[in-house]
Design a protein around this motif. Structure first.
Motif: not given
Length: 198
Positions: A29, A32, A35
């Protein structure tokens, strides 16, 4: 992080010491949510944040991946991955080789959920291309770690010194030197020959 080496400035990766209680899902997470950054995690849980490669290195990596992709499209033997793909290795490190390949039956044995995250698998082939910001000893240690985690073939391409280190599962390392080289997929990727120009 910026470090001066004589007349040469070098960008070094940022290393964040292990964060207590960070699970695999939490690290996924974190990646992400950020990114725009390339992050890896070593087997001790330390997070390494790396700078993007220079444009020349990015083009070089693409050309390598393209050659591998053409061979794979013809043979259908596996799956090719670029540097944005992360893999959770058996020692719990999360790594993103510059180019990698996994044999078809191993990849397809993973669940859809496993494949959608940092897949719990070590690629059969790993390729690391040394950029200006990379330490050769650090990359050599990384290649040894890939091999210890199950990589069957590894190529460490040192463009600055015009050499390729070929890591094999039997523990051997072959060093090839020259301005224009061909490297083989050997028995791992049968019939593959890659042109490595410097």
């Amino acid at each position: 992080m910026h470090k001066s080496l004589g007349n040469q400035d070098m960008e070094l990766p940022l290393k964040i010491r292990s964060v207590a209680g960070m699970t695999d899902d939490m690290f996924f997470d974190l990646c992400q949510a950020n990114s725009q950054l390339l992050m890896e995690r070593d087997k001790h849980g330390n997070i390494i944040v790396m700078a993007p490669t220079g444009s020349d290195t990015g083009n070089y990596n693409f050309e390598l991946g393209f050659q591998l992709g053409l061979w794979n499209r013809e043979t259908g033997l596996g799956y090719v991955f670029d540097s944005s793909a992360g893999f959770t290795l058996p020692d719990s490190a999360v790594r993103s080789p510059d180019v990698s390949w996994i044999v078809k039956d191993r990849w397809e044995a993973l669940t859809d959920t496993e494949r959608s995250r940092f897949a719990p698998i070590c690629p059969d082939l790993v390729v690391e291309v040394r950029s200006a910001s990379d330490s050769l000893p650090d990359l050599q240690r990384k290649m040894e770690a890939y091999r210890a985690n199950g990589a069957r073939l590894g190529w460490l391409i040192d463009r600055e010194n015009k050499q390729v280190f070929v890591y094999r599962a039997d523990g051997s390392i072959e060093i090839k030197k020259g301005t224009s080289l061909q490297i083989s997929g050997e028995e791992v990727l049968p019939g593959l020959t890659v042109e490595v120009g410097f």
